[in-house]
Design an enzyme around this catalytic site. Structure first.
Site, PDB file in Angstrom:
ATOM      1  CD1 TRP A  33     -14.809 -15.934 -14.316  1.00  0.00           C
ATOM      2  CD2 TRP A  33     -15.107 -18.276 -14.107  1.00  0.00           C
ATOM      3  NE1 TRP A  33     -16.325 -16.729 -14.594  1.00  0.00           N
ATOM      4  CE2 TRP A  33     -15.783 -17.687 -14.216  1.00  0.00           C
ATOM      5  CE3 TRP A  33     -14.502 -19.594 -13.099  1.00  0.00           C
ATOM      6  CZ2 TRP A  33     -17.537 -18.333 -13.149  1.00  0.00           C
ATOM      7  CZ3 TRP A  33     -15.947 -19.738 -13.238  1.00  0.00           C
ATOM      8  CH2 TRP A  33     -17.366 -19.414 -12.973  1.00  0.00           C
ATOM      9  CG  HIS A  34     -12.952 -21.844 -11.450  1.00  0.00           C
ATOM     10  ND1 HIS A  34     -12.508 -21.636 -12.095  1.00  0.00           N
ATOM     11  CD2 HIS A  34     -13.594 -22.839 -11.081  1.00  0.00           C
ATOM     12  CE1 HIS A  34     -13.408 -22.805 -12.917  1.00  0.00           C
ATOM     13  NE2 HIS A  34     -14.199 -22.835 -12.114  1.00  0.00           N
ATOM     14  N   GLY A  35     -11.077 -18.065  -8.577  1.00  0.00           N
ATOM     15  CA  GLY A  35     -10.886 -17.592  -7.094  1.00  0.00           C
ATOM     16  C   GLY A  35      -9.512 -16.906  -7.005  1.00  0.00           C
TER      17      GLY A  35
ATOM     18  CG  PHE B 182     -16.380 -19.417  -8.374  1.00  0.00           C
ATOM     19  CD1 PHE B 182     -15.682 -19.675  -7.404  1.00  0.00           C
ATOM     20  CD2 PHE B 182     -16.757 -21.268  -8.512  1.00  0.00           C
ATOM     21  CE1 PHE B 182     -15.294 -20.699  -6.966  1.00  0.00           C
ATOM     22  CE2 PHE B 182     -16.212 -22.365  -7.244  1.00  0.00           C
ATOM     23  CZ  PHE B 182     -14.946 -22.331  -6.435  1.00  0.00           C
TER      24      PHE B 182
END
Length: 626
Positions: A409-411, A626
């Protein structure tokens, strides 16, 4: 006067300037907020007259803040405000459908559950589909090209809309919660649009759940004298974190090392990891502190997102204190649907299997394939040999999957996936470790160190040298902290001086572990998605090799002297972070109880000092990406 009107016209002009977004750390934002808040106060003050008029003015208040939030997002992300409007319309339409289908079911007695579920799944898939397109298009294309040896490219550059992950997750929580009946559908599109777009937390969180925020839409405005003081405190606290602890440390030290790790010594690379942990915490929690304060001034309360995370004594405890709104969201909408601590679902095994296959196909290296095959075979054997522990195994795998996807989800790079996986492993190791006695702990630590030492003798690479040294320190500490209770045949008692030493050791060990995983987090940040995988992995590898290489301790005093202000600020920041919660609450209330004239003096002095640390280049909040 003409200059003032010219400035205001430029501030509220309908033109997107990517070089001058409305950031909390800029004067432009506070001028914008002053005008917005003045009009807000006029609306809510009139709204206090009479109950019926209050309802009308409440709609005006919510509608006004909805339009202001859309304008704020337009000035932050340009044309992607249309995407936010589309997400708002889709979310409201689905909520309205759920409401009407429930009424039809109550009236006719005919079940509408299949149709409601289909609409819910459609809403979730649409939101995730849009998120995946903007955030992971380059990532998936790169994986396909590597596996298939092709050279496809995305012709038109895809720019990630600011805050898309946050408002997407917020929309999903609304759709699911209304479907389950946990919260009622918003009365109108203006109320729902306000919930979706509320500008203080729109672009970097915290993630606001529908059941937490929507009931606040229908409450009258109220702000006590103490609440005003607390709100101002949070704003000042966030500005100091961002300008002093985050931006200044980044520009003065951290960014330099990460840009070219090979130019710096082992000690400087290691220090950059520790300082980055403080930087990213101060950056993200600074944003949410300001968001909480700004929202509180308007009578709305955002959830606590950080609770002194570096006080955690284990990896699991850390994630109960760090980005709490995301941790809770992942628990309720991912971990529990996967099976939670009850059982496993098909997705429990599909997620790690797919990830493993992709990694193996991209690596195309024999030793990685053999290592993975050995570990998978070992896990399968353990699962088959201990049927009584399968529930525990499934729970642990659900935990690991949640952290893996949380990293993704972060990257969109394997560095973020590696970071999530390492945190998952840290949680599982802690869960296994806490159930063991002193003898088992000493034996395990000794065996792990022996295994790393043997690997280093066979493959004397710098990375293994670093791990060998780290595990040696850990093993010695574990022996010292557990030897006496082991001889007595009992568990270590967490009390007195020895118990305090154990807490300090566990806190420091957790901080060092989290900081090490941040190596992969930072290496994957601030990069063009088209080159994130290769560049991020190269940076991470170089830092590991540097830290794991030979340390010249004679250089350390000179480094500390050259960067004395940087290390002093770092130490002071960590000391404040580790202060007891009771003390922090006291000085927060003391500030909130000040006379207004004294509070104004403190505000001016604090802002003046904080802005002495401001950097020449604009430093956006890290979590904007994000």
């Amino acid at each position: 006067m003409s200059d003032l009107f010219t400035y205001l016209a430029r501030l509220f002009a309908f033109n997107f300037d990517p070089e001058h977004p409305l950031l909390f750390t800029q004067f432009h934002f506070w001028a914008f907020f002053f005008i917005v808040y003045t009009l807000f106060c006029l609306i809510v003050s009139v709204g206090q007259r009479g109950r019926h008029m209050g309802k009308v003015r409440r709609l005006w208040r919510n509608g006004y803040l909805f339009l202001v939030s859309l304008f704020f997002y337009y000035r932050t992300s340009g044309k992607y405000v249309l995407l936010l409007i589309l997400a708002t319309v889709v979310g409201y339409f689905l909520g309205m459908c759920f409401d009407r289908l429930s009424q039809r079911e109550a009236t006719t007695g005919k079940s509408t559950a299949p149709l409601r579920k289909a609409l819910m799944v459609t809403g979730v898939v649409v939101n995730l589909g849009v998120l995946c397109y903007f955030k992971y298009a380059y990532f998936f294309t790169d994986i396909f090209n590597t596996i298939a040896s092709t050279h496809y490219s995305i012709a038109n550059a895809i720019i990630l809309p600011v805050g898309i992950s946050f408002f997407t997750f917020q929309n999903i929580s609304y759709i699911v919660d209304v479907y389950k009946g946990k919260v009622r559908h918003a009365d109108n599109i203006l109320d729902f649009g306000f919930y979706t777009t509320f500008f203080p937390q729109l672009v970097a969180g915290p993630i606001v759940r529908a059941d937490q925020f929507i009931p606040q839409l229908y409450k009258p405005f109220f702000l006590s004298r103490r609440q005003f003081g607390i709100a101002v405190f949070w704003i000042l606290n966030g500005l100091c974190k961002k300008l002093v602890l985050s931006d200044w440390l980044a520009v003065s030290f951290v960014d330099r090392v990460f840009e070219n790790p090979l130019l710096y010594t082992s000690f400087e690379n290691f220090s950059a990891l520790l300082l980055y942990s403080l930087q990213v915490y101060a950056d993200f929690s600074g944003y949410t502190d300001i968001a909480i304060g700004v929202a509180m001034l308007m009578g709305f309360y955002l959830p606590l997102n950080f609770n002194s995370p570096y006080k955690a004594t284990n990896a699991a405890g850390f994630w109960k204190r760090w980005h709490i709104s995301l941790s809770n969201w992942l628990k309720d909408y991912l971990y529990i649907p996967l099976g939670g601590n009850r059982n496993a679902t098909a997705a429990t095994y599909i997620i790690p299997a797919v990830m493993l296959v992709v990694v193996l196909l991209m690596a195309k290296t024999l030793w990685i394939t053999l290592t993975a095959a050995f570990l998978v075979s070992l896990l399968v054997l353990l699962y088959a040999a201990a049927p009584e522990r399968r529930r525990e195994f499934d729970t642990n795998l659900n935990n690991f999957d949640t952290m893996l996807l949380g990293g993704m989800w972060h990257g969109a790079s394997f560095n973020f996936i590696t970071w999530g996986a390492l945190n998952g492993v840290g949680i599982l190791v802690y869960k296994w470790w806490k159930g063991k006695g002193p003898v088992a702990r000493i034996a395990t630590a000794s065996l792990v160190y022996l295994g790393v030492w043997c690997l280093y003798r066979l493959f004397p690479c710098p990375a293994l040298s670093m791990f060998r040294f780290a595990f040696m320190v850990i093993a010695v500490a574990i022996v010292l902290l557990n030897a006496v209770p082991a001889l007595r045949g009992g568990r270590y008692r967490q009390s007195g001086l020895k118990g305090g030493l154990v807490t300090v050791w566990n806190t420091l060990l957790t901080f060092f572990f989290i900081s090490f995983t941040r190596l992969f987090f930072r290496s994957g940040s601030n990069l063009d998605p088209a080159e994130a995988n290769e560049t991020a992995w190269r940076t991470a590898t170089q830092m590991v090799e540097r830290i794991g290489g030979e340390w010249n301790w004679q250089q350390v005093p000179a480094i500390l002297d050259n960067y004395a202000p940087v290390f002093i600020v770092f130490v002071l920041g960590m000391v404040v972070h580790w202060l007891p919660d009771r003390l922090k609450r006291r000085y927060r209330l003391w500030f909130a109880s000040m006379p207004l004239w004294l509070m104004a003096i403190v505000v001016v002095a604090t802002v003046f000092v904080a802005y002495q640390f401001i950097t020449a280049d604009l430093q956006p909040f890290i979590y904007f990406q994000f």
